[in-house]
Structure formats: C-alpha cells, structure tokens
Design an enzyme around this catalytic site. Structure first.
Site: not given
Ligand SMILES: [Zn+2]
Length: 396
Positions: A97, A126, A144, A146, A148, A228, A274
């Site tokens: 992000c 992580r 990911q 991913d 945004h 979410k 996200h």
C-alpha cells in the site's frame, strides 16, 4: 484413493523446495514449478490488462519513517523484518500500500484520471511463527496479486462491482465454483463519520446485489479504516480458504494527505480500495494443487502433453498431431515419446508425475482419433477435435 498434500504432489511433479539452511518459510521454485507459477502470473496479468489496470513494480525495503506514516509500524511491527542501512532503520514491506501511495502522490491528480488502478505482483515478507509454516500454504515471503484503486467516493459501487466480476471469472477459471462472501461493517473503534461508513457499506451491498451474490453480514467486523468484502473458496476436500478481499480505506488517504482536484477545481480526498483476488500466488497454488490433486488446468501444467505411439507404425501419426499443435501454439510444452516397452508401466509413471497422455494405437490411426488421458479419465475423440480442445485449454 487417499488424497495427497500439496507438498507430496510438489515432490512428484518437481515443483518447489524449501531449505532449512536458507531459512524456513521461503519458496525455491524449481524449473517445473516456475512454469506453473509464471503461467499463473501471466494469466492474472492478462485478466487485469483487459480491465484497465496499470502495472507497477516497487522496492522491497523502505525507510522506517514511511511505515510510521502508514501506521504499519504501530499496528504491524511484530510481523515485519527490519534492518539497518547506513545507520538508519529500514523495514521490509509486508504490504504494498505505501509504495502505491507514493506513486499516486508523486504528481498532480485530476478527477478525470480516477479511478486509478495500480497493480503489482508484490513480493512481501511477513514473519509467521516457525511452527505454523507449511509448504506453500503458510510461508514467510510470498507474491500478492495486489491492487490499490484510487477513486472518488461516488465510484465505489462501480469499482467494487467490477472487482467482484473479476473474482467470479478468476475462481471459475480454476474450477473453484463454491464460494462464500462476507460483508464486514463498522467496528466500534473506527475512523471517519457514521455517514461515510453507511454510504460506503450501502455501495458495497449494491455491488454484491448487482452481481447476484448472496453474502453473510459480519456486523462490526470491518477494519478500523473501512468496510470490506471477504471471499472464501471451498475446495474438493470440503475445506474453506479465505482468499480474496476487497477493502475500502478512508484512513491511508488521510494519513498521506492524498488529493485530487475535482471538476469544479476543488481539492478532494480520494478513497482507496485495497484488493487481492488470489491473495497469495504461492498459497493459491497450494490450495489448487490439493483441490485438483496435481491435475492443474492444462495452461498451468509444466508438461502439457506426452504423445505415445504404441509401435513404430504410429509414429508418423503422432508426429502429425505434434506438428498441428505446434503450428497453433509454438510455445506448447509437448513431445512425442518412443513406443514403450511396457505400456502399463509407462502410463503409471506418467500418472505419478501428473503428465497428460495421448495414446496412439493402430485403432486410433485407422479411425483418425486419439485417446486422451488426463486427471484419471480417458476420452476418445476425433484428432481434429482434440487439437482444437487442447489448443484452447493449453493457451493462456
Ligand atoms: Zn493495501
């Protein structure tokens, strides 16, 4: 037959390893596994390109200051890795992000550019406890899918609706048809006004309804920064996996003072969405391997087809099939094998390695057909039909 774990399947198929001497929870893709991983990546990239996503690639390590601004240092520090560079503390990214926010913020944004969809195959680290690590399913570094999406508040319904369409298309493609959706609403501790939450939650509901998706409500279970939608997938063993997530965020745009200029020339705050569909490519492949027991969709298969003429006499026919497929798909991963000395042994070994087979005997040549063995089934079909079928299924 008892089901194999993805770790057992990976060994049979030569997909990946982990090495204690390198550190737990990190995946080393072997040549076969890289083909699977990279084919999945390519399919995802194409699906997103069609929908106007813009691709970016960002670094792995960042000044700790940035993680303080984003709030990760406060809320997520235990899961992060830190290191010192030139006497200054840096953190390895657990999420993408802040990186995408820097790109958004790096220049003037006008309302006409929104929604802006930045996508990254983000490689994140992580810290997971070593006791829970398990092959691809629980790792310490992963990739990911991913994105945004920076948008106006009025865009939320449309943006989320489009993401839900992509969620459906993606999981259908991989034969994961059983899905559950959850909508999580405003928790006690939250930022932003109740009006903001109510209107955003209403838009998420409308997006779910527009896609005829039934869902369960999780009252008060949203993140503190926004409501979410979570997507759970059921596999062939009846287990459920939380994979996709779509989260609205009113917080980070505030913390990073993001803005755009609207049609009237006024400065406004965008909303951030996200979203990840598979979540982690590694974990998804772990789930998919167990769900299919290694019989992945043909476009992901490391070896897509072995053509086996039963005797020398069927070799020419076998070669003609290979050539026909290669004309349509020059990059296809197929071969013609030597006639086997022991057919049942050859078939058994191919099944063990999860290799789709085409058996060509006298009968097939006479009738102009093929016998296709894949995922425990054998199908007879005309040669031309098979070439059509194979070319469609094996191409990304
Ligand atoms: Zn994010």
């Amino acid at each position: 037959m008892s089901k194999l774990t993805h770790n057992e399947l990976a060994r049979k198929m030569g997909l990946f390893r982990t090495f204690e001497e390198a550190g737990s929870g990190h995946i080393f893709w072997e040549p076969n596994g890289f083909v699977v991983f990279d084919s999945l990546r390519e399919w995802i990239q194409k699906a997103h390109e069609k929908r106007g996503y813009e691709f970016v690639k960002t670094p792995i390590i960042y000044r700790t200051e940035l993680w303080k601004t984003s709030g990760h240092y406060d809320k997520y520090k235990e899961n992060m890795y830190f290191l010192e560079v030139d006497g200054e503390e840096y953190g390895i990214k657990p999420m993408n992000c802040p990186a995408h926010i820097l790109i958004y913020k790096s220049r003037f944004r006008h309302a006409s550019e929104l929604p802006l969809k930045l996508f990254e195959f983000g490689f994140v680290h992580r810290h997971e406890l070593s006791g829970v690590l398990n092959g691809l399913l629980r790792v310490r570094s992963f990739t990911q899918d991913d994105s945004h999406i920076f948008c106006k508040p009025s865009h939320i319904q449309q943006v989320v609706s489009e993401v839900l369409e992509l969620v459906n298309e993606t999981f259908d493609k991989f034969g994961l048809h059983k899905r559950k959706y959850y909508l999580s609403t405003m928790p006690e501790k939250h930022i932003g006004t109740k009006e903001m939450w109510d209107s955003a939650t209403e838009m998420l509901k409308k997006a779910l309804n527009a896609n005829n998706i039934s869902y369960e409500l999780k009252e008060g279970d949203g993140a503190f920064y926004g409501p979410k939608i979570d997507v759970e997938v059921l596999d062939s063993l009846g287990r459920s996996w939380q994979l996709g997530t779509i989260q609205l965020d009113f917080n980070l745009p505030e913390r990073f003072k993001l803005s755009y200029v609207d049609e009237e020339g006024r400065k406004q705050r965008p909303v951030m969405v996200h979203r990840a569909i598979l979540g982690s490519l590694e974990r998804f492949l772990g789930v998919l391997l167990e769900h299919t027991q290694g019989w992945l969709p043909l476009f992901l298969m490391p070896k897509q087809l072995e053509i086996i003429p039963l005797t020398e006499e069927q070799k020419e026919y076998a070669e003609s099939i290979l050539n026909n497929i290669k004309e349509r798909m020059p990059g296809s991963r197929i071969s013609v094998e030597e006639p086997p000395s022991n057919l049942s042994k050859t078939i058994k070994a191919s099944i063990e390695r999860r290799v789709p087979l085409l058996l060509i005997g006298k009968n097939e040549v006479e009738k102009g057909t093929v016998a296709f063995r894949y995922a425990g089934e054998q199908k007879e079909m005309p040669k031309e039909d098979f070439i059509d079928y194979f070319s469609n299924e094996a191409e990304i």
